[in-house]
Motif scaffolding. Structure first.
Motif, short mmCIF file in Angstrom:
data_model
loop_
_atom_site.label_atom_id
_atom_site.label_comp_id
_atom_site.label_asym_id
_atom_site.label_seq_id
_atom_site.Cartn_x
_atom_site.Cartn_y
_atom_site.Cartn_z
N ARG A 1 3.58 -9.12 9.73
CA ARG A 1 4.07 -7.79 9.37
C ARG A 1 4.02 -7.59 7.88
O ARG A 1 4.36 -8.48 7.12
N CYS A 2 3.66 -6.37 7.50
CA CYS A 2 3.72 -6.02 6.09
C CYS A 2 5.09 -5.42 5.81
O CYS A 2 5.46 -4.42 6.43
N HIS A 3 5.83 -6.00 4.90
CA HIS A 3 7.17 -5.50 4.59
C HIS A 3 7.14 -4.28 3.68
O HIS A 3 8.17 -3.71 3.39
N HIS A 4 5.96 -3.88 3.29
CA HIS A 4 5.87 -2.72 2.41
C HIS A 4 5.48 -1.46 3.15
O HIS A 4 6.00 -0.39 2.87
N CYS A 5 4.57 -1.58 4.12
CA CYS A 5 4.11 -0.36 4.80
C CYS A 5 4.38 -0.42 6.30
O CYS A 5 4.17 0.57 7.01
N GLY A 6 4.84 -1.58 6.81
CA GLY A 6 5.17 -1.66 8.22
C GLY A 6 4.01 -2.03 9.13
O GLY A 6 4.16 -2.16 10.33
N GLU A 7 2.82 -2.20 8.54
CA GLU A 7 1.65 -2.61 9.32
C GLU A 7 1.93 -3.90 10.11
O GLU A 7 2.56 -4.81 9.59
N GLU A 8 1.47 -3.94 11.36
CA GLU A 8 1.66 -5.13 12.18
C GLU A 8 0.32 -5.64 12.70
O GLU A 8 -0.60 -4.88 12.92
N ALA B 1 -3.50 -11.04 4.41
CA ALA B 1 -3.11 -9.95 3.52
C ALA B 1 -3.08 -8.65 4.30
O ALA B 1 -3.77 -8.49 5.30
N CYS B 2 -2.26 -7.71 3.83
CA CYS B 2 -2.20 -6.40 4.47
C CYS B 2 -3.46 -5.63 4.08
O CYS B 2 -3.88 -5.64 2.93
N THR B 3 -4.06 -4.98 5.07
CA THR B 3 -5.27 -4.21 4.76
C THR B 3 -4.94 -2.93 4.02
O THR B 3 -5.81 -2.33 3.40
N ARG B 4 -3.66 -2.50 4.07
CA ARG B 4 -3.32 -1.22 3.46
C ARG B 4 -2.60 -1.37 2.13
O ARG B 4 -2.41 -0.39 1.42
N CYS B 5 -2.12 -2.59 1.83
CA CYS B 5 -1.36 -2.79 0.60
C CYS B 5 -1.92 -3.98 -0.17
O CYS B 5 -2.55 -4.85 0.41
N SER B 6 -1.61 -4.02 -1.48
CA SER B 6 -1.91 -5.26 -2.18
C SER B 6 -0.71 -6.19 -2.00
O SER B 6 0.12 -6.35 -2.88
ZN ZN Z 1 1.14 -2.96 3.97
#
Ligand code: ZN
Ligand code: ADP
Ligand code: ZN
Length: 719
Positions: free
Chosen positions: A454-461, A436-441
């Motif tokens: 990769r998070c497709h919502h915030c770009g976190e990698e 899971a992304c640490t920055r998004c749900s």
């Molecule tokens: Zn994210």
């Protein structure tokens, strides 16, 4: 002494007074440079008054009124005021959004008058040229009528240099042209449906909204072109809005070809700031005959506006999702009403808002039910049931067989899956852990090529985990299908086929999308794997099969607009199959072949689908049967955001016509480390809702500043 009332780009819904020694009404709508606190700001003069609202002694002087752009007309200023009221957005910020970037700072930006070039003696020039000078011969022919620089440059290579040499030699002259000449090139003979549509639009008087509902390939664009030709012939201007992704060089080329000599201003995110501002000024001066652009182009000045076209009017990209959250389509309808001119909203799958407007008689429906090219048939659609069928890597055996058939015939296939990456989830079969992304749900998408999550919502990698962080399991599996995985699977299954994936990951580099499209056109690709990027606007004559994977994801969504969007997307992607002389086939893999949405699609019966959806919405109390606005709040903690919204409820004016719901977490609660809540208000009475909102916003803006970021979204597309 007169005082200027100026709209400034500050988050306050009011005007600011400044002193100016000599001001005339001609300054209204012009840019002005003023001191604001310790800053210098550029604003727009909205009013000139003799009596200021504030203490005269405290009023500062304006530095300068700039005259580099034509003053915004009262009509355009009226449009901006409407947006400020309707979307509850400060007028200065509306203006700031609407003006080209170049005009947002205090540098002066002058645009030369548009020139057109024409040969003094085109026949003489032609015969004087050597037989083999192909480019020069082409240019000489072009110059038989006045042409603008863009058209001449488009002739290629050294064209523009040659024209300048001829200018110098006196073989060509330059003219300043104020009104676009209205000579249209010959298009195809319209069929009956098209001719009727054009006649209805062109003979309408005053404001009229037309819903042009035509199947893919039915010749909607031809209808626009013919209606525009009539407008240009009267010396008027046309504004054409298209979704970003549709504004291809092909479409622009089609317009340029049809209207030689007409100044066509193209406004979209690909156009450089300076060019954008120049186009804007030419439109404001009435030199540009056609403004062709995306969402933001709806604010382009056009003193002689005679027609507005909104192509693919259902497209969600017409709604801006931040700042001034306007719907370009709705603003366009207001603008047409204000100008007393016709507007054409075109789509194969109209938004249910527009559909309902046609049902209720507010819009006139125009229908195109046939493919325009003689003999061309719509593709045949087949549902491939995947119910209780083991799939090899997500593709059904009969889908694979259909692709093989195309390979054998030397035709192209498109496998459509609207999910990029390798797989949507990285999963541990032992303990059930998922990345899971640490920055998004949200879950992280597996990108195997790049060995990344990769998070497709915030770009976190993040790197791919080798062992499960939950239990230490070393056998982690990507779960589900993405375009990368599909590409791998197809390449493995058809080792001789040339497989090309087109999605946002494969086209990151500038120009790579065009390169990929060219490869498809050149026949260098057998199987295309792609996302939504490919669904629109691109014609591949040799593509005869479209296979849709994963459509079911849109069927049972909590979002009441999901099925409307799914239907539109499927129609759009299906339209890629067999546009030319070869019949196309569309295969749709689904676990729910009996679903009404697919059944309507199978019968190609949008009316039935729309009627069903609208009946449900009426029953459930959803738009278009009532009007909504959402107050969104975000903070570091959800509680803060919800607390803000709860307080906002206390500040809401009492209204028996407006329902205020409880604050809830947004459907994606965390995004980029911020937590988000929202508050829905709705009413069956539009004007009552507007009155409620304006009073409510006054109260909210009067509150002490808070750390919570909030915004109002009127007519939200997403809840
Ligand atoms: Zn994210
Ligand atoms: P739409 O915008 O509805 O998808 P287009 O206007 O792009 O359709 O038309 C589809 C194709 O049919 C284009 O190649 C266009 O040139 C062609 N076409 C449109 N109208 C006619 C017509 N009346 N006769 C012949 N060809 C036509
Ligand atoms: Zn585990």
């Amino acid at each position: 002494m007169p005082y200027l009332r100026v709209a400034l780009d500050v988050p306050l819904p009011r005007l600011f007074d400044y002193r100016l020694d000599i001001a005339t009404s001609a300054d209204i709508g012009r840019r002005v440079v003023v001191p604001f606190g310790t800053r210098r700001l550029v604003g727009v003069v909205l009013e000139i008054v003799e009596q200021p609202d504030y203490d005269v002694a405290a009023i500062k002087s304006a530095e300068a009124v700039l005259d580099d752009m034509p003053a915004l007309s009262p009509a355009l200023l009226g449009l901006f005021r409407f947006c400020a009221d309707y979307y509850q957005h400060p007028i200065g910020q509306v203006l700031h959004t609407a003006l080209p970037t170049r005009f947002r700072d205090s540098t002066v930006f002058r645009v030369a008058e548009a020139l057109r070039y024409v040969a003094v003696d085109s026949a003489g020039l032609l015969t004087s040229l050597p037989k083999r000078a192909a480019l020069q011969l082409r240019l000489a022919k072009l110059l038989a009528i006045p042409r603008n620089e863009a058209e001449l440059r488009a002739a290629g290579g050294t064209a523009w240099k040659t024209v300048q040499a001829w200018l110098e030699a006196g073989l060509v002259v330059a003219q300043v042209v104020q009104v676009a000449p209205g000579v249209a090139a010959q298009g195809p003979q319209l069929n009956g449906e098209q001719a009727e549509a054009v006649a209805a639009i062109s003979t309408s008087e005053g404001f009229a909204a037309f819903l042009l509902n035509g199947i893919t390939g039915s010749g909607k664009t031809e209808v626009y072109l013919n209606a525009i030709a009539a407008v240009l012939a009267r010396g008027q201007q046309a504004l054409v809005l298209v979704p970003e992704i549709n504004l291809t060089p092909q479409l622009e080329g089609r317009f340029r070809q049809r209207f030689p000599g007409v100044d066509i201003v193209s406004l979209n995110s690909g156009v450089a700031d300076g060019e954008r501002a120049a186009g804007w000024v030419r439109a404001a001066r009435g030199e540009a005959g056609i403004v062709l652009g995306t969402r933001l182009a709806v604010f382009t000045p056009a003193p002689g506006l005679g027609l507005i076209v909104v192509d693919e009017e259902h497209d969600a990209s017409f709604k801006q999702q931040d700042g001034l959250r306007y719907s370009a389509r709705d603003v366009a309808v207001y603008r047409a009403r204000q100008a007393g001119i016709p507007i054409v909203l075109g789509s194969a799958t109209p938004s249910l808002e527009s559909w309902q407007n046609a049902e209720s008689g507010r819009y006139r429906r125009l229908h195109l039910g046939l493919r325009a090219v003689a003999g061309a048939q719509p593709p045949t659609l087949r549902l491939v049931s995947t119910k209780r069928q083991p799939l090899s890597e997500g593709i059904h055996a009969s889908t694979l067989a259909a692709i093989r058939e195309r390979l054998e015939r030397g035709e192209q296939s498109l496998v459509f899956l609207n999910r990029r990456g390798y797989a949507p989830v990285m999963h541990c079969g032992e303990c059930g852990w998922m990345a899971a992304c640490t920055r998004c749900s949200a879950r992280m998408t597996v990108h195997l090529r790049e060995r990344q999550l990769r998070c497709h919502h915030c770009g976190e990698e993040d790197g791919l985990p080798r062992v499960c962080p939950g239990c230490g399991n070393q056998d982690m599996k990507p779960l589900g299908q993405g375009t990368q995985r599909l590409e791998d699977m197809l390449a493995e299954h058809f080792p001789k086929a040339r497989v090309l994936r087109i999605d946002r990951d494969s086209t990151r580099r500038k120009g790579s999308f065009e390169t990929a499209l060219n490869a498809v056109h050149a026949g260098e690709v057998d199987i295309l794997v792609g996302t939504q990027m490919l669904a629109k606007g691109h014609d591949f004559p040799n593509l005869t099969l479209v296979a849709v994977i994963g459509a079911d994801n849109g069927l049972y969504s909590a979002d009441f607009r999901a099925s409307e969007r799914l239907y539109a997307q499927l129609v759009q992607v299906a339209g890629r199959a067999g546009r030319a002389d070869k019949p196309g086939e569309v295969l749709l893999q689904t676990d729910f072949p009996e679903h009404p949405l697919y059944q309507a699609l199978l019968a190609d019966d949008y009316a039935a689908f729309a009627a069903g959806e609208l009946a449900e919405r009426k029953l459930a109390g959803f738009p278009p049967f009532l009007y909504q606005a959402v107050l969104r709040a975000e903070a570091n903690q959800l509680d803060e955001a919800l607390g803000y919204l709860r307080n906002a409820i206390h500040l809401a004016p009492a209204s028996d016509a407006v329902t205020v719901w409880d604050p809830v977490a947004a459907s994606m609660m965390r995004l980029a480390s911020r937590e988000r809540g929202q508050l829905l208000v709705q009413s069956t009475a539009r004007t009552r809702l507007m009155a409620f909102l304006s009073e409510w916003m006054l109260a909210l803006r009067a509150q002490k500043p808070t750390k919570v970021r909030w915004a109002l979204d009127v007519d939200p597309l997403e809840l």
